[in-house]
Design a protein around this motif. Structure first.
Motif, PDB file in Angstrom:
ATOM      1  N   GLY A  41       0.792  -1.228   0.000  1.00 14.67           N
ATOM      2  CA  GLY A  41       0.000   0.000   0.000  1.00 14.67           C
ATOM      3  C   GLY A  41       0.824   1.278   0.000  1.00 14.67           C
ATOM      4  N   TYR A  42       2.117   1.175   0.165  1.00 18.72           N
ATOM      5  CA  TYR A  42       2.967   2.357   0.242  1.00 18.72           C
ATOM      6  C   TYR A  42       3.723   2.561  -1.071  1.00 18.72           C
ATOM      7  N   LYS A  43       3.503   3.714  -1.686  1.00 19.59           N
ATOM      8  CA  LYS A  43       4.137   4.004  -2.981  1.00 19.59           C
ATOM      9  C   LYS A  43       5.003   5.265  -2.952  1.00 19.59           C
ATOM     10  N   THR A  44       4.737   6.170  -2.002  1.00 19.63           N
ATOM     11  CA  THR A  44       5.472   7.436  -1.968  1.00 19.63           C
ATOM     12  C   THR A  44       6.010   7.707  -0.566  1.00 19.63           C
ATOM     13  N   TYR A  45       7.055   8.519  -0.512  1.00 20.49           N
ATOM     14  CA  TYR A  45       7.645   8.914   0.769  1.00 20.49           C
ATOM     15  C   TYR A  45       8.165  10.337   0.672  1.00 20.49           C
ATOM     16  N   SER A  46       8.351  10.932   1.819  1.00 23.47           N
ATOM     17  CA  SER A  46       8.940  12.256   1.931  1.00 23.47           C
ATOM     18  C   SER A  46       9.902  12.232   3.110  1.00 23.47           C
ATOM     19  N   TRP A  47      10.868  13.116   3.094  1.00 21.77           N
ATOM     20  CA  TRP A  47      11.879  13.153   4.150  1.00 21.77           C
ATOM     21  C   TRP A  47      11.458  14.043   5.301  1.00 21.77           C
ATOM     22  N   LEU A  48      11.670  13.555   6.511  1.00 19.37           N
ATOM     23  CA  LEU A  48      11.569  14.366   7.717  1.00 19.37           C
ATOM     24  C   LEU A  48      12.972  14.846   8.059  1.00 19.37           C
ATOM     25  N   ALA A  49      13.098  15.744   9.000  1.00 22.58           N
ATOM     26  CA  ALA A  49      14.420  16.203   9.432  1.00 22.58           C
ATOM     27  C   ALA A  49      15.213  15.030   9.999  1.00 22.58           C
ATOM     28  N   ASN A  50      16.498  15.012   9.747  1.00 27.15           N
ATOM     29  CA  ASN A  50      17.377  13.953  10.241  1.00 27.15           C
ATOM     30  C   ASN A  50      18.191  14.471  11.410  1.00 27.15           C
ATOM     31  N   ALA A  51      18.673  13.548  12.223  1.00 24.97           N
ATOM     32  CA  ALA A  51      19.407  13.947  13.420  1.00 24.97           C
ATOM     33  C   ALA A  51      20.770  13.273  13.459  1.00 24.97           C
ATOM     34  N   LEU A  94       4.483   7.666   3.274  1.00 27.32           N
ATOM     35  CA  LEU A  94       5.442   7.438   4.363  1.00 27.32           C
ATOM     36  C   LEU A  94       6.322   8.659   4.569  1.00 27.32           C
ATOM     37  N   PHE A  95       6.841   8.769   5.771  1.00 27.67           N
ATOM     38  CA  PHE A  95       7.918   9.706   6.053  1.00 27.67           C
ATOM     39  C   PHE A  95       9.170   8.876   6.319  1.00 27.67           C
ATOM     40  N   ALA A  96      10.265   9.258   5.714  1.00 32.70           N
ATOM     41  CA  ALA A  96      11.546   8.585   5.939  1.00 32.70           C
ATOM     42  C   ALA A  96      12.391   9.471   6.847  1.00 32.70           C
ATOM     43  N   VAL A  97      13.080   8.843   7.773  1.00 32.86           N
ATOM     44  CA  VAL A  97      13.916   9.585   8.707  1.00 32.86           C
ATOM     45  C   VAL A  97      15.097   8.712   9.116  1.00 32.86           C
ATOM     46  N   LEU A 120      38.851  -3.193  30.254  1.00 31.21           N
ATOM     47  CA  LEU A 120      38.177  -1.997  29.787  1.00 31.21           C
ATOM     48  C   LEU A 120      39.080  -1.300  28.787  1.00 31.21           C
ATOM     49  N   SER A 121      38.525  -0.958  27.634  1.00 26.29           N
ATOM     50  CA  SER A 121      39.338  -0.394  26.565  1.00 26.29           C
ATOM     51  C   SER A 121      38.560   0.695  25.831  1.00 26.29           C
ATOM     52  N   HIS A 122      39.283   1.582  25.207  1.00 27.66           N
ATOM     53  CA  HIS A 122      38.709   2.639  24.378  1.00 27.66           C
ATOM     54  C   HIS A 122      38.163   1.991  23.106  1.00 27.66           C
ATOM     55  N   MET A 123      36.832   2.089  22.878  1.00 25.98           N
ATOM     56  CA  MET A 123      36.178   1.475  21.718  1.00 25.98           C
ATOM     57  C   MET A 123      35.155   2.450  21.139  1.00 25.98           C
ATOM     58  N   PRO A 124      35.575   3.348  20.245  1.00 24.21           N
ATOM     59  CA  PRO A 124      34.614   4.277  19.646  1.00 24.21           C
ATOM     60  C   PRO A 124      33.455   3.513  18.997  1.00 24.21           C
ATOM     61  N   GLN A 125      32.231   3.980  19.236  1.00 27.49           N
ATOM     62  CA  GLN A 125      31.025   3.307  18.746  1.00 27.49           C
ATOM     63  C   GLN A 125      30.201   4.244  17.879  1.00 27.49           C
ATOM     64  N   GLY A 126      29.493   3.645  16.932  1.00 26.63           N
ATOM     65  CA  GLY A 126      28.588   4.402  16.086  1.00 26.63           C
ATOM     66  C   GLY A 126      27.287   3.657  15.915  1.00 26.63           C
ATOM     67  N   GLY A 127      26.242   4.387  15.635  1.00 20.69           N
ATOM     68  CA  GLY A 127      24.949   3.772  15.405  1.00 20.69           C
ATOM     69  C   GLY A 127      24.178   4.527  14.342  1.00 20.69           C
ATOM     70  N   LEU A 128      23.363   3.788  13.610  1.00 22.58           N
ATOM     71  CA  LEU A 128      22.532   4.377  12.568  1.00 22.58           C
ATOM     72  C   LEU A 128      21.134   3.795  12.709  1.00 22.58           C
ATOM     73  N   LEU A 129      20.132   4.663  12.769  1.00 20.82           N
ATOM     74  CA  LEU A 129      18.741   4.251  12.850  1.00 20.82           C
ATOM     75  C   LEU A 129      18.028   4.782  11.615  1.00 20.82           C
ATOM     76  N   LEU A 130      17.344   3.906  10.896  1.00 20.09           N
ATOM     77  CA  LEU A 130      16.511   4.284   9.762  1.00 20.09           C
ATOM     78  C   LEU A 130      15.072   3.958  10.146  1.00 20.09           C
ATOM     79  N   ALA A 131      14.132   4.820   9.787  1.00 21.17           N
ATOM     80  CA  ALA A 131      12.735   4.546  10.126  1.00 21.17           C
ATOM     81  C   ALA A 131      11.811   5.029   9.017  1.00 21.17           C
ATOM     82  N   LEU A 132      10.717   4.289   8.849  1.00 20.72           N
ATOM     83  CA  LEU A 132       9.640   4.674   7.946  1.00 20.72           C
ATOM     84  C   LEU A 132       8.375   4.821   8.790  1.00 20.72           C
TER      85      LEU A 132
END
Length: 176
Positions: A41-51, A94-97, A120-132
């Motif tokens: 049922g979903y054919k179109t999307y638009s972007w919301l602000a990203n963080a 849909l809104f994509a963010v 215990l050690s220095h371990m730089p971490q990153g994360g990415l969240l995608l949502a519809l």
């Protein structure tokens, strides 16, 4: 003549395998689907602000001149189009963010090679969240999360390859 072609083929294969060998073993991907979602049922999307949430005071994560936000948006656009969706600024289905987070000062446990104990050690971490998000109900119908160790001092090509891997893996888990 055969030796010349074989030599060129060997160089091409080593070049291509070098490009495709971005370190990705540390990247963990999870996706979540709202149980009542019917993607047909979903054919179109638009972007919301990203963080972006960055704790990178020394500028080690993002190579100079590289725009990670633009790259992530490009990758998401590509994956949504691959699934038959198109961007629409008026009445999208849909809104994509997305949200990205990096902490270059994160600590974690690593196994010491000599003692085989966790330290215990220095371990730089990153994360990415995608949502519809369903534009009519406001319900998040699909979400993907990727986490991994931030690779220090890597070039733009490596960052692109790691982002592409994470986004593709997330969308691979999304029903068509």
């Amino acid at each position: 003549m055969f030796k010349k072609h074989a030599f060129l083929i060997a160089i091409l294969i080593s070049f291509l395998s070098g490009c495709a060998s971005a370190p990705v073993k540390d990247i963990q991907v999870n996706t979540h689907l709202y149980p009542k979602t019917n993607f047909m049922g979903y054919k179109t999307y638009s972007w919301l602000a990203n963080a972006s949430i960055l704790n990178d005071p020394r500028g080690q994560w993002e190579p100079p001149g590289f725009d990670a936000d633009a790259e992530i948006k490009h990758l998401m656009d590509r994956e949504l189009r691959y699934r038959g969706m198109s961007e629409s600024r008026t009445n999208p289905d849909l809104f994509a963010v997305f949200a990205a987070g990096v902490d270059m000062d994160a600590l974690g446990l690593k196994v010491d090679k000599e003692t085989q104990t966790e330290i215990l050690s220095h371990m730089p971490q990153g994360g990415l969240l995608l949502a519809l998000v369903d534009s009519q109900t406001g319900i998040i119908i699909w979400m993907g999360v990727a986490t991994g160790e931030v690779q220090k001092d890597i070039d733009e090509g490596m960052v692109k390859a790691r982002l592409e891997y994470a986004v593709k893996r997330m969308f691979k888990e999304m029903p068509k």
